[in-house]
Every structure is written in structure tokens, then in C-alpha cells.
Design a protein around this motif. Structure first.
Motif, PDB file in Angstrom:
ATOM      1  N   UNK A   1      -6.413  -4.309 -14.119  1.00 19.41           N
ATOM      2  CA  UNK A   1      -5.738  -4.689 -15.359  1.00 19.41           C
ATOM      3  C   UNK A   1      -4.924  -3.542 -15.955  1.00 19.41           C
ATOM      4  N   UNK A   2      -5.490  -2.355 -15.955  1.00 19.80           N
ATOM      5  CA  UNK A   2      -4.810  -1.217 -16.585  1.00 19.80           C
ATOM      6  C   UNK A   2      -4.118  -0.287 -15.588  1.00 19.80           C
ATOM      7  N   UNK A   3      -4.053  -0.713 -14.332  1.00 22.00           N
ATOM      8  CA  UNK A   3      -3.473   0.151 -13.301  1.00 22.00           C
ATOM      9  C   UNK A   3      -2.712  -0.695 -12.283  1.00 22.00           C
ATOM     10  N   UNK A   4      -1.424  -0.434 -12.135  1.00 18.31           N
ATOM     11  CA  UNK A   4      -0.668  -1.222 -11.148  1.00 18.31           C
ATOM     12  C   UNK A   4      -1.090  -0.876  -9.716  1.00 18.31           C
ATOM     13  N   UNK A   5      -0.891  -1.829  -8.837  1.00 17.22           N
ATOM     14  CA  UNK A   5      -1.214  -1.624  -7.419  1.00 17.22           C
ATOM     15  C   UNK A   5      -0.302  -0.565  -6.815  1.00 17.22           C
ATOM     16  N   UNK A   6      -0.886   0.218  -5.912  1.00 14.79           N
ATOM     17  CA  UNK A   6      -0.121   1.164  -5.094  1.00 14.79           C
ATOM     18  C   UNK A   6      -0.525   0.873  -3.646  1.00 14.79           C
ATOM     19  N   UNK A   7       0.109  -0.116  -3.034  1.00 11.73           N
ATOM     20  CA  UNK A   7      -0.329  -0.648  -1.730  1.00 11.73           C
ATOM     21  C   UNK A   7      -0.047   0.299  -0.555  1.00 11.73           C
ATOM     22  N   UNK A   8      -0.782   1.385  -0.505  1.00 14.65           N
ATOM     23  CA  UNK A   8      -0.572   2.374   0.545  1.00 14.65           C
ATOM     24  C   UNK A   8      -1.038   1.885   1.905  1.00 14.65           C
ATOM     25  N   UNK A   9      -2.033   1.018   1.958  1.00 14.06           N
ATOM     26  CA  UNK A   9      -2.501   0.486   3.247  1.00 14.06           C
ATOM     27  C   UNK A   9      -1.451  -0.478   3.810  1.00 14.06           C
ATOM     28  N   UNK A  10      -0.952  -1.351   2.953  1.00 14.21           N
ATOM     29  CA  UNK A  10       0.101  -2.282   3.380  1.00 14.21           C
ATOM     30  C   UNK A  10       1.301  -1.506   3.900  1.00 14.21           C
ATOM     31  N   UNK A  11       1.685  -0.470   3.175  1.00 16.06           N
ATOM     32  CA  UNK A  11       2.839   0.350   3.594  1.00 16.06           C
ATOM     33  C   UNK A  11       2.549   1.043   4.927  1.00 16.06           C
ATOM     34  N   UNK A  12       1.331   1.539   5.086  1.00 19.00           N
ATOM     35  CA  UNK A  12       0.960   2.198   6.338  1.00 19.00           C
ATOM     36  C   UNK A  12       1.079   1.233   7.516  1.00 19.00           C
ATOM     37  N   UNK A  13       0.643  -0.003   7.318  1.00 16.43           N
ATOM     38  CA  UNK A  13       0.755  -1.000   8.385  1.00 16.43           C
ATOM     39  C   UNK A  13       2.213  -1.304   8.700  1.00 16.43           C
ATOM     40  N   UNK A  14       3.036  -1.360   7.659  1.00 14.09           N
ATOM     41  CA  UNK A  14       4.456  -1.630   7.865  1.00 14.09           C
ATOM     42  C   UNK A  14       5.140  -0.527   8.661  1.00 14.09           C
ATOM     43  N   UNK A  15       4.871   0.734   8.305  1.00 14.90           N
ATOM     44  CA  UNK A  15       5.581   1.829   8.974  1.00 14.90           C
ATOM     45  C   UNK A  15       5.008   2.171  10.341  1.00 14.90           C
ATOM     46  N   UNK A  16       3.781   1.714  10.621  1.00 14.82           N
ATOM     47  CA  UNK A  16       3.165   2.064  11.906  1.00 14.82           C
ATOM     48  C   UNK A  16       3.156   0.922  12.910  1.00 14.82           C
ATOM     49  N   UNK A  17       3.630  -0.248  12.514  1.00 14.52           N
ATOM     50  CA  UNK A  17       3.463  -1.418  13.379  1.00 14.52           C
ATOM     51  C   UNK A  17       4.100  -1.250  14.756  1.00 14.52           C
ATOM     52  N   UNK A  18       5.317  -0.759  14.826  1.00 12.69           N
ATOM     53  CA  UNK A  18       5.977  -0.621  16.124  1.00 12.69           C
ATOM     54  C   UNK A  18       5.284   0.415  17.002  1.00 12.69           C
ATOM     55  N   UNK A  19       4.978   1.561  16.422  1.00 13.12           N
ATOM     56  CA  UNK A  19       4.324   2.624  17.187  1.00 13.12           C
ATOM     57  C   UNK A  19       2.913   2.217  17.608  1.00 13.12           C
TER      58      UNK A  19
END
Length: 148
Positions: free
Chosen positions: A112-130
Motif C-alpha cells: 500500500x505504501x510502497x510501489x512495486x519494483x519488479x526486479x525479478x520480472x525485469x531479470x527474466x526479461x533481460x535474461x530470457x534469450x541467454x
């Protein structure tokens, strides 16, 4: 927290060159030995783990962040499940009196008092090809060893 990586669940891959489909087809044939499947998910997990360390270190900055989440990212040992090999990527340890997995979850999804910082989602996005390429490379070793 983190997530399981299954040898048969190559859902984020290099679709433009068809590696996902090839891996899925070969896995569906059912002849890939357990150790090869474990090698495949271990190779993928290493890439994803490195990406999670990177994204945690770059996205989770702030006055309370001490780097614990990035340092705690750990790929567990591959295990065989009903649908193939799996590696879980977890967050080990505690910081500020909380488990680092909980801290990672709150950062990923927010509250509620803290916005999401989706670092896991981002990690999956940038590592998917490799990650897919690393799994494919392990499969190619096995195919070559068996003249397939």
C-alpha cells in the motif's frame, strides 16, 4: 520467492529462431536423460540468477537498502519433478529482522505504501534469450554425444 525453472517449461525463449519449439519437441520425445535435463535447467538458472543479482542491485536502491537481496539470490540444486528437471531460485538469509525472500516479494509486488519494483520480472526479461541459449547448448552437447 524467485521461481522454478523447468526443463520442459521453456516459456521464455528465442522464439524468432525457434529454439523454444525445438527444445520442447525434443523434451516431449521423452528420451532426454535426467542428468541432461538437470544440466539444462542449471545452465538457465545460472543466467537468471546473475540477472536477478544485477536487477536487485540496480533497481532496489534507497535509504534502507543494504544490498542483502542481491547478495542472497541463490539457485538451488536441480531436482527431478513429474514434468522434468527444476531449479528454484531463492533468497537466503535475513535483513532488518525479515527474511530476504519476504523483502524481495514486497519489492517485486509493492504494498500500500510502497510501489512495486519488479526486479525479478525485469531479470527474466533481460535474461530470457541467454538462458534459453544456455539450455540449448547443454542439449546440443548431449545430441552431439549421441550422434543425434
Amino acid at each position: 520467492m524467485g521461481g522454478g525453472i523447468m526443463a520442459q517449461d521453456i516459456e521464455f525463449g528465442v522464439t524468432h529462431v525457434g529454439l523454444d519449439e525445438l527444445i520442447r519437441d525434443i523434451m516431449a520425445a521423452g528420451d532426454v536423460p535426467d542428468e541432461v535435463q538437470k544440466n539444462m535447467v542449471r545452465a538457465k538458472a545460472k543466467i537468471v540468477e546473475e540477472a536477478e543479482v544485477y536487477t536487485a542491485g540496480t533497481m532496489l536502491v534507497g535509504p534502507y537498502y543494504k544490498g542483502g537481496v542481491a547478495r542472497s539470490v541463490t539457485a538451488k540444486k536441480p531436482v527431478m519433478r513429474k514434468n522434468g528437471a527444476q531449479v528454484d531460485i531463492v533468497f537466503k538469509g535475513t535483513q532488518h529482522g525479515n527474511r530476504l525472500g519476504e523483502i524481495a516479494f514486497v519489492n517485486e509486488h509493492g504494498k500500500k505504501s510502497q510501489p512495486a519494483r519488479p526486479f525479478i520480472k525485469r531479470a527474466l526479461e533481460i535474461s530470457k534469450d541467454a538462458a534459453t541459449a544456455a539450455a540449448y547448448k547443454e542439449m546440443l552437447v548431449w545430441l552431439k554425444d549421441h550422434n543425434l
